[in-house]
Design an enzyme around this catalytic site. Structure first.
Site, PDB file in Angstrom:
ATOM      1  N   THR A  52      17.134 -31.766 -55.619  1.00 46.12           N
ATOM      2  CA  THR A  52      16.631 -31.923 -56.989  1.00 46.12           C
ATOM      3  C   THR A  52      16.432 -30.582 -57.667  1.00 46.12           C
ATOM      4  N   GLY A 105      10.167 -30.553 -50.497  1.00 45.18           N
ATOM      5  CA  GLY A 105       8.949 -30.419 -49.697  1.00 45.18           C
ATOM      6  C   GLY A 105       9.060 -29.260 -48.723  1.00 45.18           C
ATOM      7  N   GLU A 137      13.253 -39.840 -53.328  1.00 40.60           N
ATOM      8  CA  GLU A 137      14.348 -40.490 -52.613  1.00 40.60           C
ATOM      9  C   GLU A 137      15.055 -41.509 -53.492  1.00 40.60           C
TER      10      GLU A 137
HETATM   11  C1  LIG Z   1       4.426 -30.707 -37.558  1.00 36.40           C
HETATM   12  C2  LIG Z   1       5.264 -31.424 -36.567  1.00 36.40           C
HETATM   13  C3  LIG Z   1       5.007 -32.878 -36.584  1.00 36.40           C
HETATM   14  C4  LIG Z   1       5.754 -33.558 -37.665  1.00 36.40           C
HETATM   15  C5  LIG Z   1       6.164 -34.853 -37.326  1.00 36.40           C
HETATM   16  C6  LIG Z   1       7.302 -35.025 -36.357  1.00 36.40           C
HETATM   17  C7  LIG Z   1       8.275 -36.092 -36.830  1.00 36.40           C
HETATM   18  C8  LIG Z   1       9.087 -36.741 -35.822  1.00 36.40           C
HETATM   19  C9  LIG Z   1      10.023 -37.845 -36.307  1.00 36.40           C
HETATM   20  C10 LIG Z   1      10.153 -38.044 -37.782  1.00 36.40           C
HETATM   21  C11 LIG Z   1      11.233 -38.976 -38.246  1.00 36.40           C
HETATM   22  C12 LIG Z   1      11.213 -39.038 -39.769  1.00 36.40           C
HETATM   23  C13 LIG Z   1      11.777 -40.290 -40.358  1.00 36.40           C
HETATM   24  C14 LIG Z   1      11.791 -40.312 -41.887  1.00 36.40           C
HETATM   25  C15 LIG Z   1      10.450 -40.194 -42.491  1.00 36.40           C
HETATM   26  C16 LIG Z   1      10.439 -40.710 -43.897  1.00 36.40           C
HETATM   27  C17 LIG Z   1       9.131 -40.531 -44.576  1.00 36.40           C
HETATM   28  C18 LIG Z   1       9.324 -40.087 -46.011  1.00 36.40           C
HETATM   29  C19 LIG Z   1       9.071 -38.662 -46.242  1.00 36.40           C
HETATM   30  C20 LIG Z   1       9.765 -38.173 -47.480  1.00 36.40           C
HETATM   31  C21 LIG Z   1       9.010 -37.159 -48.303  1.00 36.40           C
HETATM   32  C22 LIG Z   1       9.678 -36.905 -49.637  1.00 36.40           C
HETATM   33  C23 LIG Z   1      11.155 -36.555 -49.498  1.00 36.40           C
HETATM   34  C24 LIG Z   1      11.904 -36.704 -50.786  1.00 36.40           C
HETATM   35  C25 LIG Z   1      13.181 -36.293 -50.857  1.00 36.40           C
HETATM   36  C26 LIG Z   1      13.959 -36.495 -52.078  1.00 36.40           C
HETATM   37  O1  LIG Z   1      13.511 -37.010 -53.080  1.00 36.40           O
HETATM   38  S1  LIG Z   1      15.584 -36.004 -51.913  1.00 36.40           S
HETATM   39  C27 LIG Z   1      16.267 -36.308 -53.499  1.00 36.40           C
HETATM   40  C28 LIG Z   1      16.465 -37.808 -53.748  1.00 36.40           C
HETATM   41  N1  LIG Z   1      17.275 -37.983 -54.901  1.00 36.40           N
HETATM   42  C29 LIG Z   1      17.951 -39.125 -55.158  1.00 36.40           C
HETATM   43  O2  LIG Z   1      17.814 -40.138 -54.490  1.00 36.40           O
HETATM   44  C30 LIG Z   1      18.881 -39.074 -56.326  1.00 36.40           C
HETATM   45  C31 LIG Z   1      19.173 -40.427 -56.882  1.00 36.40           C
HETATM   46  N2  LIG Z   1      20.494 -40.425 -57.512  1.00 36.40           N
HETATM   47  C32 LIG Z   1      21.574 -40.967 -56.851  1.00 36.40           C
HETATM   48  O3  LIG Z   1      21.489 -41.464 -55.774  1.00 36.40           O
HETATM   49  C33 LIG Z   1      22.910 -40.942 -57.561  1.00 36.40           C
HETATM   50  O4  LIG Z   1      23.048 -39.799 -58.305  1.00 36.40           O
HETATM   51  C34 LIG Z   1      23.158 -42.229 -58.405  1.00 36.40           C
HETATM   52  C35 LIG Z   1      23.571 -43.261 -57.421  1.00 36.40           C
HETATM   53  C36 LIG Z   1      21.893 -42.644 -59.101  1.00 36.40           C
HETATM   54  C37 LIG Z   1      24.167 -42.024 -59.497  1.00 36.40           C
HETATM   55  O5  LIG Z   1      25.174 -41.297 -58.934  1.00 36.40           O
HETATM   56  P1  LIG Z   1      26.636 -41.375 -59.600  1.00 36.40           P
HETATM   57  O6  LIG Z   1      26.451 -41.347 -61.081  1.00 36.40           O
HETATM   58  O7  LIG Z   1      27.496 -40.389 -58.981  1.00 36.40           O
HETATM   59  O8  LIG Z   1      27.056 -42.763 -59.076  1.00 36.40           O
HETATM   60  P2  LIG Z   1      27.500 -44.028 -59.882  1.00 36.40           P
HETATM   61  O9  LIG Z   1      26.340 -44.741 -60.414  1.00 36.40           O
HETATM   62  O10 LIG Z   1      28.599 -43.625 -60.844  1.00 36.40           O
HETATM   63  O11 LIG Z   1      28.118 -44.812 -58.663  1.00 36.40           O
HETATM   64  C38 LIG Z   1      29.341 -44.363 -58.121  1.00 36.40           C
HETATM   65  C39 LIG Z   1      29.577 -45.069 -56.844  1.00 36.40           C
HETATM   66  O12 LIG Z   1      28.869 -44.389 -55.821  1.00 36.40           O
HETATM   67  C40 LIG Z   1      28.147 -45.324 -55.044  1.00 36.40           C
HETATM   68  N3  LIG Z   1      26.990 -44.640 -54.502  1.00 36.40           N
HETATM   69  C41 LIG Z   1      26.053 -43.965 -55.197  1.00 36.40           C
HETATM   70  N4  LIG Z   1      25.129 -43.469 -54.359  1.00 36.40           N
HETATM   71  C42 LIG Z   1      25.518 -43.837 -53.106  1.00 36.40           C
HETATM   72  C43 LIG Z   1      24.967 -43.621 -51.802  1.00 36.40           C
HETATM   73  N5  LIG Z   1      23.808 -42.947 -51.618  1.00 36.40           N
HETATM   74  N6  LIG Z   1      25.618 -44.134 -50.730  1.00 36.40           N
HETATM   75  C44 LIG Z   1      26.757 -44.835 -50.919  1.00 36.40           C
HETATM   76  N7  LIG Z   1      27.349 -45.093 -52.126  1.00 36.40           N
HETATM   77  C45 LIG Z   1      26.705 -44.583 -53.201  1.00 36.40           C
HETATM   78  C46 LIG Z   1      27.787 -46.396 -56.015  1.00 36.40           C
HETATM   79  O13 LIG Z   1      27.483 -47.593 -55.313  1.00 36.40           O
HETATM   80  C47 LIG Z   1      29.067 -46.507 -56.804  1.00 36.40           C
HETATM   81  O14 LIG Z   1      29.981 -47.235 -56.063  1.00 36.40           O
HETATM   82  P3  LIG Z   1      31.001 -48.203 -56.844  1.00 36.40           P
HETATM   83  O15 LIG Z   1      31.722 -47.320 -57.833  1.00 36.40           O
HETATM   84  O16 LIG Z   1      31.883 -48.738 -55.758  1.00 36.40           O
HETATM   85  O17 LIG Z   1      30.145 -49.222 -57.494  1.00 36.40           O
HETATM   86  C1  LIG Z   2       6.294 -36.237 -54.116  1.00 38.47           C
HETATM   87  C2  LIG Z   2       7.739 -35.910 -54.347  1.00 38.47           C
HETATM   88  C3  LIG Z   2       8.474 -35.296 -53.332  1.00 38.47           C
HETATM   89  C4  LIG Z   2       9.807 -34.942 -53.540  1.00 38.47           C
HETATM   90  N1  LIG Z   2      10.505 -34.316 -52.531  1.00 38.47           N
HETATM   91  C5  LIG Z   2      11.782 -33.934 -52.763  1.00 38.47           C
HETATM   92  C6  LIG Z   2      12.508 -33.215 -51.752  1.00 38.47           C
HETATM   93  O1  LIG Z   2      11.988 -32.952 -50.680  1.00 38.47           O
HETATM   94  N2  LIG Z   2      13.784 -32.828 -52.026  1.00 38.47           N
HETATM   95  C7  LIG Z   2      14.394 -33.099 -53.238  1.00 38.47           C
HETATM   96  O2  LIG Z   2      15.545 -32.715 -53.434  1.00 38.47           O
HETATM   97  N3  LIG Z   2      13.722 -33.800 -54.222  1.00 38.47           N
HETATM   98  C8  LIG Z   2      12.450 -34.206 -53.998  1.00 38.47           C
HETATM   99  N4  LIG Z   2      11.765 -34.893 -54.982  1.00 38.47           N
HETATM  100  C9  LIG Z   2      12.394 -35.119 -56.285  1.00 38.47           C
HETATM  101  C10 LIG Z   2      12.792 -36.559 -56.473  1.00 38.47           C
HETATM  102  O3  LIG Z   2      13.880 -36.872 -55.665  1.00 38.47           O
HETATM  103  C11 LIG Z   2      13.100 -36.771 -57.965  1.00 38.47           C
HETATM  104  O4  LIG Z   2      11.894 -36.648 -58.670  1.00 38.47           O
HETATM  105  C12 LIG Z   2      13.714 -38.164 -58.212  1.00 38.47           C
HETATM  106  O5  LIG Z   2      15.013 -38.191 -57.691  1.00 38.47           O
HETATM  107  C13 LIG Z   2      13.751 -38.505 -59.712  1.00 38.47           C
HETATM  108  O6  LIG Z   2      14.420 -37.490 -60.442  1.00 38.47           O
HETATM  109  P1  LIG Z   2      13.670 -36.804 -61.689  1.00 38.47           P
HETATM  110  O7  LIG Z   2      12.283 -36.551 -61.295  1.00 38.47           O
HETATM  111  O8  LIG Z   2      14.507 -35.663 -62.136  1.00 38.47           O
HETATM  112  O9  LIG Z   2      13.661 -37.943 -62.792  1.00 38.47           O
HETATM  113  P2  LIG Z   2      14.885 -38.228 -63.808  1.00 38.47           P
HETATM  114  O10 LIG Z   2      16.148 -38.345 -63.037  1.00 38.47           O
HETATM  115  O11 LIG Z   2      14.809 -37.270 -64.917  1.00 38.47           O
HETATM  116  O12 LIG Z   2      14.478 -39.680 -64.328  1.00 38.47           O
HETATM  117  C14 LIG Z   2      13.337 -39.794 -65.158  1.00 38.47           C
HETATM  118  C15 LIG Z   2      13.301 -41.215 -65.652  1.00 38.47           C
HETATM  119  O13 LIG Z   2      14.435 -41.449 -66.477  1.00 38.47           O
HETATM  120  C16 LIG Z   2      14.928 -42.774 -66.270  1.00 38.47           C
HETATM  121  N5  LIG Z   2      16.330 -42.710 -65.842  1.00 38.47           N
HETATM  122  C17 LIG Z   2      16.965 -41.664 -65.278  1.00 38.47           C
HETATM  123  N6  LIG Z   2      18.254 -41.972 -65.014  1.00 38.47           N
HETATM  124  C18 LIG Z   2      18.426 -43.255 -65.434  1.00 38.47           C
HETATM  125  C19 LIG Z   2      19.526 -44.153 -65.435  1.00 38.47           C
HETATM  126  N7  LIG Z   2      20.733 -43.802 -64.922  1.00 38.47           N
HETATM  127  N8  LIG Z   2      19.325 -45.404 -65.937  1.00 38.47           N
HETATM  128  C20 LIG Z   2      18.117 -45.772 -66.429  1.00 38.47           C
HETATM  129  N9  LIG Z   2      17.034 -44.965 -66.460  1.00 38.47           N
HETATM  130  C21 LIG Z   2      17.200 -43.730 -65.975  1.00 38.47           C
HETATM  131  C22 LIG Z   2      14.079 -43.387 -65.167  1.00 38.47           C
HETATM  132  O14 LIG Z   2      13.080 -44.185 -65.751  1.00 38.47           O
HETATM  133  C23 LIG Z   2      13.440 -42.200 -64.499  1.00 38.47           C
HETATM  134  O15 LIG Z   2      12.165 -42.491 -63.967  1.00 38.47           O
HETATM  135  C24 LIG Z   2      10.420 -35.240 -54.785  1.00 38.47           C
HETATM  136  C25 LIG Z   2       9.691 -35.867 -55.805  1.00 38.47           C
HETATM  137  C26 LIG Z   2       8.355 -36.212 -55.592  1.00 38.47           C
HETATM  138  C27 LIG Z   2       7.568 -36.886 -56.692  1.00 38.47           C
END
Ligand SMILES: CCCCCCCCCCCCCCCCCCCCCCC/C=C/C(=O)SCCNC(=O)CCNC(=O)[C@H](O)C(C)(C)COP(=O)(O)OP(=O)(O)OC[C@H]1O[C@@H](n2cnc3c(N)ncnc32)[C@H](O)[C@@H]1OP(=O)(O)O
Ligand SMILES: Cc1cc2nc3c(=O)[nH]c(=O)nc-3n(C[C@H](O)[C@H](O)[C@H](O)COP(=O)(O)OP(=O)(O)OC[C@H]3O[C@@H](n4cnc5c(N)ncnc54)[C@H](O)[C@@H]3O)c2cc1C
Length: 633
Positions: A116, A155, A398
């Site tokens: 991000t 994070g 996520e």
């Molecule tokens: C100290 C030591 C001790 C510690 C402990 C020890 C631990 C031991 C073990 C621990 C195990 C851990 C286990 C896990 C723990 C989990 C707990 C949670 C903790 C997390 C903390 C916070 C972390 C946060 C991280 C983040 O936020 S990372 C950033 C996340 N960001 C996103 O998710 C972005 C969202 N956006 C998107 O996914 C894409 O951009 C979109 C899909 C929205 C749009 O993309 P795009 O425009 O390119 O796509 P289209 O809409 O045009 O679709 C195109 C086609 O692509 C397919 N598609 C899209 N995404 C995916 C995908 N992910 N996979 C597969 N296919 C995908 C669509 O379906 C479309 O397909 P089609 O064309 O056929 O329809």
């Molecule tokens: C506690 C916390 C921990 C995080 N940890 C990580 C990390 O470890 N690594 C990392 O990479 N990121 C991390 N993130 C970032 C997180 O993945 C992003 O905040 C999340 O993906 C949303 O993106 P954004 O905040 O830029 O919101 P934006 O993408 O700007 O979206 C803002 C709002 O716009 C609207 N919107 C956006 N796109 C669309 C669409 N296509 N259609 C309709 N509405 C839409 C939705 O209502 C959305 O809520 C963390 C965030 C938080 C809050």
């Protein structure tokens, strides 16, 4: 994926310097971070030692080890991203040789996942960080060309991690090949100083997650070896040849892993909130039911049961569905390893809607648990406020909930079109074909009848979305515009689909295993599953009246059955939350401790407030007294 050993709780909880003299809520932002690093380092050491003598198994459901750290930290562990995303990204997206190279230091490095940016979180194709191949030096040059391209949120990025996996736009010979992942060292191992060409820091105080050390990172002509691009799915050769991935979305695989896992994580969050609020409701006596009898346990109010028992049931629903989804994930990962990506779209759709529903439900249900505890639920010492702010962060991270539901809707519309063309569909959406061929019978007031009814709602709303899109297109809109115009209903279709899945999997998984359980356990689990399904049938009665043959009389009978279930569960309510088996040291709640000494614990905790160290605070003499005396009449 790597498997981490689960250290015995007794081992971890017996370590004295893991305990806090002063509750975290009385520490400054900086002290909080330093305290959590102190405790996290002890845990990190334990995991390092334990991991040395364990074989790593693939695709094993992630251990709940880090949940022990939840109790120790009472907030989010800044080392968590190392385990949740950094290591999984490398094991999922790097070649075996790269994995051996990047992970050769084992626990000697601490990583995070930097995707991000300040300007982009959802739209990954819009990310601005660039990785440009320098053919002469066989390196990539990383740059943050704008302020909005700074990595923002990862994070552990601010002050904890010394490595990260970075998502950047890949440029080779002037051509952009889209987002790719790169292994990047960001701090000196010895001094922990940021490496030259980087700007690093933390993003500031948040609503919660304040020990997660979410940070920012900017690159200025920062060089890494060409081999630091994770090259399992796509490659850049020494001569600059770019080899495409079989599916460019495999790059997003690490997000799918966490989304799948979050269902189980939310089950655990809810188990804690339910434990705290049900135990407290058994201890708290307030008001009368019969005027001539003593004050009752608030758990005897049926409306209190209505508020709380759904959380017990939902925790089990998410746990069981989480295991089901994990099995699906493992199978799809296995298929991908053999070259077949057929089920990836289905897995993406399932993980998107189930991650969204589980995190949203965990949020409002934890808040409902807090409110059910009255004023004492509002105390930080209850731990309900922290559970709420931690759980609700997952609605956004996520993959933000709206965005992910639209991804599932995309899959539903595609499946609907395939159903119309008579194609066979995966089991998780085959009901669309059955609906299309009108194979659904009259409403039945049974769990299976309700599940079928909820599926009819999904089919009906999906059909309406398809028709809405078609209507807008026929009026001259482009498909993408028509999609946007129909998005309110598209979200509804995904929400309905997710609810139907949760009800179906919960009921049938419980039904499947019930013959292997003791009669009493089978009875109670079935009561919880039936309570969950009946609760949601009543919540969604409007949709059921529109899309099924349910009658007013059926609904009245469902309401009656729901209230019967509350009464049946009441005698087991405390036993059910005790069976979550969450120790006091991990529950961290004055209201939810096993011994029920609520009031004594509340007072003990209150006296730990630094303000109570003296009877008169210095501010009286410094500020109040002059004003009072000046205006004294
Ligand atoms: C100290 C030591 C001790 C510690 C402990 C020890 C631990 C031991 C073990 C621990 C195990 C851990 C286990 C896990 C723990 C989990 C707990 C949670 C903790 C997390 C903390 C916070 C972390 C946060 C991280 C983040 O936020 S990372 C950033 C996340 N960001 C996103 O998710 C972005 C969202 N956006 C998107 O996914 C894409 O951009 C979109 C899909 C929205 C749009 O993309 P795009 O425009 O390119 O796509 P289209 O809409 O045009 O679709 C195109 C086609 O692509 C397919 N598609 C899209 N995404 C995916 C995908 N992910 N996979 C597969 N296919 C995908 C669509 O379906 C479309 O397909 P089609 O064309 O056929 O329809
Ligand atoms: C506690 C916390 C921990 C995080 N940890 C990580 C990390 O470890 N690594 C990392 O990479 N990121 C991390 N993130 C970032 C997180 O993945 C992003 O905040 C999340 O993906 C949303 O993106 P954004 O905040 O830029 O919101 P934006 O993408 O700007 O979206 C803002 C709002 O716009 C609207 N919107 C956006 N796109 C669309 C669409 N296509 N259609 C309709 N509405 C839409 C939705 O209502 C959305 O809520 C963390 C965030 C938080 C809050």
């Amino acid at each position: 994926m790597k498997c981490y050993p689960v250290p015995r709780e007794n081992l971890v909880l017996s370590i004295d310097n893991l305990k806090d003299d002063i509750p975290e809520e009385y520490l400054s932002h900086k002290e909080c971070y330093e305290n959590v690093i102190r405790k996290g380092s002890v845990l990190y050491d334990i995991f390092s030692e334990l991991s040395k003598d364990r074989k790593h198994k693939a695709h094993q459901a992630p251990s709940n080890a880090y949940r022990i750290s939840d109790g120790i930290m009472q907030n989010v562990n800044p080392f968590l991203l190392h385990f949740a995303l950094f290591v999984p990204a490398i094991t999922n997206q790097a070649t075996p040789e790269q994995q051996a190279e990047f992970l050769k230091h084992g626990f000697g490095i601490i990583g995070t996942y930097a995707q991000t940016e300040l300007g982009h979180g959802t739209f990954l194709r819009g990310l601005e960080t660039t990785a440009t191949l320098d053919l002469e030096t066989d390196e990539f040059v990383l740059n943050s060309p704008t302020l909005t391209s700074y990595k923002w949120w990862p994070g552990g990025l601010g002050h904890t991690a010394n490595h990260c996996v970075v998502m950047a736009q890949l440029y080779v010979k002037g051509k952009c090949h889209g987002p790719h992942l790169f292994f990047v060292q960001i701090r000196d191992i010895e001094t922990h100083e940021p490496l030259p060409g980087l700007k690093l820091g933390e993003i500031g105080a948040k609503m919660g997650f304040n020990t997660a050390d979410n940070g920012f990172l900017g690159f200025h002509n920062f060089r890494i070896p060409r081999n630091n691009m994770l090259m399992k799915n796509s490659q850049v050769l020494k001569d600059g040849t770019y080899v495409e991935s079989k599916n460019e979305k495999l790059t997003y695989g690490s997000m799918v892993f966490v989304r799948v896992y979050l269902l189980s994580d939310m089950a655990y969050m809810l188990a804690r909130a339910a434990t705290i609020s049900v135990r407290y409701s058994a201890v708290r006596h307030q008001s009368h039911i019969k005027p001539d009898e003593p004050e009752v346990q608030i758990l005897d109010f049926v409306i209190q049961q209505h508020k709380l028992f759904i959380s017990i049931a939902t925790s089990h629903a998410f746990k069981i569905c989480g295991l089901w989804l994990w099995q699906t994930y493992s199978k799809v990962m296995e298929d991908i390893g053999k070259g077949s990506m057929d089920r990836l779209p289905e897995l993406h759709a399932l993980s998107c809607c189930l991650k969204t529903t589980s995190t949203r439900d965990a949020g409002w249900l934890i808040e409902q648990c807090r409110l059910a505890c009255g004023g004492h639920g509002y105390l930080m010492s209850s731990n309900l406020p922290s559970l709420y702010t931690t759980a609700t962060a997952a609605i956004t991270y996520e993959g933000e909930s709206t965005v992910l539901l639209l991804q599932t809707a995309r899959y539903l519309i595609k499946s609907w079109k395939r159903a119309m063309e008579g194609e066979s569909l995966p089991a998780t959406v085959s009901f669309l074909s059955e609906y299309f061929n009108k194979r659904y019978n009259k409403w039945e007031n049974t769990p299976k009848g309700i599940v079928d009814g909820l599926k009819l709602v999904v089919a009906g709303v999906t059909k309406m979305c398809a028709e809405s899109i078609q209507k807008h297109v026929s009026r001259g809109q482009q498909y993408e515009e028509a999609w946007n115009s129909s998005s309110v209903q598209l979200i509804k279709a995904s929400e309905a689909y997710s609810r139907a899945l949760l009800c179906e999997v919960f009921w049938f998984e419980v039904d499947k295993v019930s013959s292997t359980l003791s009669n009493n356990l089978a009875v109670v689990l079935k009561q919880l599953a039936e309570l969950y399904i009946t609760y949601w049938a009543l919540e969604k009665r409007g949709d059921l009246l529109v899309y099924t043959t349910i009658s007013k009389d059926d609904l009245d009978k469902l309401q009656e059955r729901y209230e019967e279930l509350l009464a049946l569960i009441r005698p087991n309510a405390v036993g059910l939350v005790d069976s979550f088996d969450i120790r006091d040291e991990i529950l961290c709640s004055t209201l939810g401790a096993y011994d029920g000494r609520v009031y004594e614990r509340m007072m003990e905790h209150a006296l730990k407030s630094p303000l109570n160290a003296e009877t008169v605070n210095q501010s009286f003499h410094k500020y109040m007294k002059p004003v009072i005396l000046k205006h004294k009449i």
